[in-house]
Design a protein around this motif. Structure first.
Motif, PDB file in Angstrom:
ATOM      1  N   PRO A  14      -7.552   2.089  10.697  1.00  0.00           N
ATOM      2  CA  PRO A  14      -7.333   3.526  10.310  1.00  0.00           C
ATOM      3  C   PRO A  14      -8.214   4.080   9.177  1.00  0.00           C
ATOM      4  N   ARG A  15      -9.014   3.076   8.582  1.00  0.00           N
ATOM      5  CA  ARG A  15     -10.006   3.544   7.488  1.00  0.00           C
ATOM      6  C   ARG A  15     -11.454   4.015   8.051  1.00  0.00           C
ATOM      7  N   TRP A  16     -11.586   3.382   9.258  1.00  0.00           N
ATOM      8  CA  TRP A  16     -12.939   3.785   9.820  1.00  0.00           C
ATOM      9  C   TRP A  16     -13.288   4.966  10.210  1.00  0.00           C
ATOM     10  N   LYS A  17     -14.104   5.682  10.088  1.00  0.00           N
ATOM     11  CA  LYS A  17     -14.446   7.185  10.567  1.00  0.00           C
ATOM     12  C   LYS A  17     -14.611   7.202  11.833  1.00  0.00           C
ATOM     13  N   ARG A  18     -14.467   8.324  12.450  1.00  0.00           N
ATOM     14  CA  ARG A  18     -14.811   8.442  13.851  1.00  0.00           C
ATOM     15  C   ARG A  18     -15.883   8.147  14.457  1.00  0.00           C
ATOM     16  N   GLY A  65      -6.509  -6.752  -0.530  1.00  0.00           N
ATOM     17  CA  GLY A  65      -6.530  -5.153  -0.026  1.00  0.00           C
ATOM     18  C   GLY A  65      -7.693  -4.717   0.461  1.00  0.00           C
ATOM     19  N   ARG A  66      -8.694  -5.629   0.830  1.00  0.00           N
ATOM     20  CA  ARG A  66     -10.103  -5.135   1.234  1.00  0.00           C
ATOM     21  C   ARG A  66      -9.772  -5.165   2.744  1.00  0.00           C
ATOM     22  N   LEU A  67      -9.102  -4.228   3.275  1.00  0.00           N
ATOM     23  CA  LEU A  67      -8.914  -4.453   4.656  1.00  0.00           C
ATOM     24  C   LEU A  67      -9.821  -4.100   5.624  1.00  0.00           C
ATOM     25  N   SER A  68     -10.908  -3.197   5.228  1.00  0.00           N
ATOM     26  CA  SER A  68     -12.069  -2.842   6.051  1.00  0.00           C
ATOM     27  C   SER A  68     -12.968  -4.071   6.011  1.00  0.00           C
ATOM     28  N   PHE A  74       0.761  -1.065   0.022  1.00  0.00           N
ATOM     29  CA  PHE A  74      -0.033   0.052   0.172  1.00  0.00           C
ATOM     30  C   PHE A  74       0.988   1.466  -0.223  1.00  0.00           C
ATOM     31  N   GLN A  75       0.340   2.241  -0.660  1.00  0.00           N
ATOM     32  CA  GLN A  75       1.245   3.703  -0.721  1.00  0.00           C
ATOM     33  C   GLN A  75       1.135   4.032   0.787  1.00  0.00           C
ATOM     34  N   ASP A  76      -0.170   4.212   1.427  1.00  0.00           N
ATOM     35  CA  ASP A  76      -0.245   4.765   2.830  1.00  0.00           C
ATOM     36  C   ASP A  76       0.602   3.579   3.793  1.00  0.00           C
ATOM     37  N   HIS A  77       1.476   4.225   4.387  1.00  0.00           N
ATOM     38  CA  HIS A  77       2.306   3.497   5.498  1.00  0.00           C
ATOM     39  C   HIS A  77       1.530   2.784   6.546  1.00  0.00           C
ATOM     40  N   LYS A  78       0.301   3.748   7.063  1.00  0.00           N
ATOM     41  CA  LYS A  78      -0.575   3.169   7.936  1.00  0.00           C
ATOM     42  C   LYS A  78      -1.504   2.079   7.434  1.00  0.00           C
ATOM     43  N   ASP A  79      -1.886   2.044   6.248  1.00  0.00           N
ATOM     44  CA  ASP A  79      -2.673   0.879   5.664  1.00  0.00           C
ATOM     45  C   ASP A  79      -1.655  -0.326   5.482  1.00  0.00           C
TER      46      ASP A  79
END
Length: 403
Positions: free
Chosen positions: A111-115, A66-69, A6-11
């Motif tokens: 990290p992909r879930w909204k607050r 890549g379907r992390l959520s 993934f490009q995003d290091h958090k992902d």
């Protein structure tokens, strides 16, 4: 199957941790089938076999694509349902409810879930946990007290370990972010200094810094300032008698020393004129001591020229300096494709006309009467040369020769 990137290091970080966790969930729930058969809770054995193990297998499948959520929803749902059923069948004392506690931490793990979603799930877990306390005190399958105690210890230790790992994850993520931010800030500062340096070579460090730090275009406005014009006498003869390289070395040495001198006295060099310099004191930053600074810079320029000549670094040269103080207009002038920081106004023209008078009066340092009037700190030895007619200027200007 190749590892997902993934490009995003958090992902990427989230993927690597959850991929290992899903494997542990798949193996652990497979072993739980045997555990529940051993203690006689067949419903939980079948639940693990039919739902839990497939749920983690599906989570792995989606995670690797890549379907992390989506993967996380399967794992999260299994854990919540598993602990609820385990508490129902074996009672509150069995300790399965402990794992709902670390599910609360997992709510903020993705990290992909909204607050808003995270807080909603946290509220759901709180309701489930409270409901389990009131509804599942009495077990469907009472277990021996010694076995319940052992499983309580195992559950408690598991929650401690899991909670610690979650905290470590968040701390590590924060540290990584902070380190990356500090590195980016350091890089940005280096780039900014580089830009200032390159930009400042073209328009002076002062103007470059002012434009970069204030993010403004330095629009033209009025200043009370002193304008300086300098000229090297006999430069044409000097240039004709030397090679281009020798002339360039001479200019670099002389102008380099003079530019430094002007800057030390809070002046801004605007133009190098081949055989001279145009500078301003009191713009783009206002300075009440602009006249004193300009006069002192002029004396120092003459001193530097003598020192360079006496040391043999340059041939003997004569310098002409002209100063005039008054209201000027300074700022960026031009269009969107090309702008230049420039001075304009009657008082700029007067300063330009004073400097050539050094030839007429066989002098090196001439100033207008307005410069002497604007000096606040010192009285300088001078000779009054009277009023002089200047080309293009209606009123004559009183000129002073500084000694």
């Amino acid at each position: 199957m190749e590892r997902v990137h993934f490009q995003d290091h958090k992902d990427q970080h989230f993927y690597m941790i959850t991929n290992g966790a899903y494997w542990m969930g798949l193996i652990g729930h497979g072993m739980a089938v045997l555990l529940f058969l051993w203690i006689g809770v067949t419903e939980m054995a079948w639940f693990n076999l039919i739902f839990s193990v497939p749920a983690f297998a599906v989570a792995l499948f989606f995670n690797r694509r890549g379907r992390l959520s989506t993967a996380f929803v399967f794992a999260f749902s299994e854990l919540l349902l598993h602990q609820t059923l385990a508490t129902y069948y074996m009672g509150w004392a069995f300790g399965a409810h402990y794992f709902v506690m670390y599910l609360a931490g997992l709510v903020f793990f993705n990290p992909r879930w909204k607050r808003g979603l995270q807080l909603s799930l946290l509220a759901l877990l709180s309701v489930v946990y409270t409901s389990m306390y009131f509804l599942f005190q009495e077990p469907v399958y009472p277990l021996p007290e010694n076995l319940t105690s052992i499983i309580n210890i195992i559950s408690g230790v598991s929650v401690i370990i899991t909670g610690s790992l979650l905290i470590n994850f968040f701390v590590d993520t924060t540290d990584r972010t902070e380190r990356k931010l500090m590195q980016e800030q350091a890089l940005a500062q280096k780039l900014l200094e580089r830009v200032k340096g390159l930009f400042g070579q073209q328009i002076s460090q002062e103007i470059a810094s002012e434009m970069i730090e204030t993010a403004q275009d330095l629009q033209a406005r009025n200043y009370d300032a002193t304008v300086m014009f300098m000229d090297i006498r006999g430069f044409t003869y000097l240039a004709d008698s030397r090679t281009p390289r020798e002339v360039a070395e001479f200019q670099n040495l002389v102008f380099g020393a003079w530019i430094e001198t002007i800057q030390q006295h809070h002046g801004v060099v605007l133009q190098l004129l081949g055989d001279g310099i145009m500078a301003v004191f009191g713009a783009p930053k206002a300075d009440p001591n602009h006249a004193d600074n300009a006069v002192q810079a002029g004396y120092k320029v003459l001193e530097v020229a003598r020192e360079l000549s006496e040391s043999g670094k340059i041939p003997e040269v004569k310098v002409g300096i002209g100063l005039h103080s008054g209201n000027i207009i300074a700022g960026n002038i031009g269009n969107e494709s090309r702008k230049s920081y420039s001075l304009t106004g009657r008082n700029v023209i007067i300063a330009a006309r004073i400097e050539p008078l050094n030839k007429k009066f066989d002098s090196e340092f001439l100033v207008s009467e307005s410069v002497m009037a604007a000096c606040l700190e010192n009285e300088y030895a001078s000779e009054d040369l009277g009023e002089v007619e200047l080309r293009g200027i209606e009123q004559p200007v009183r000129i002073m020769k500084l000694k």
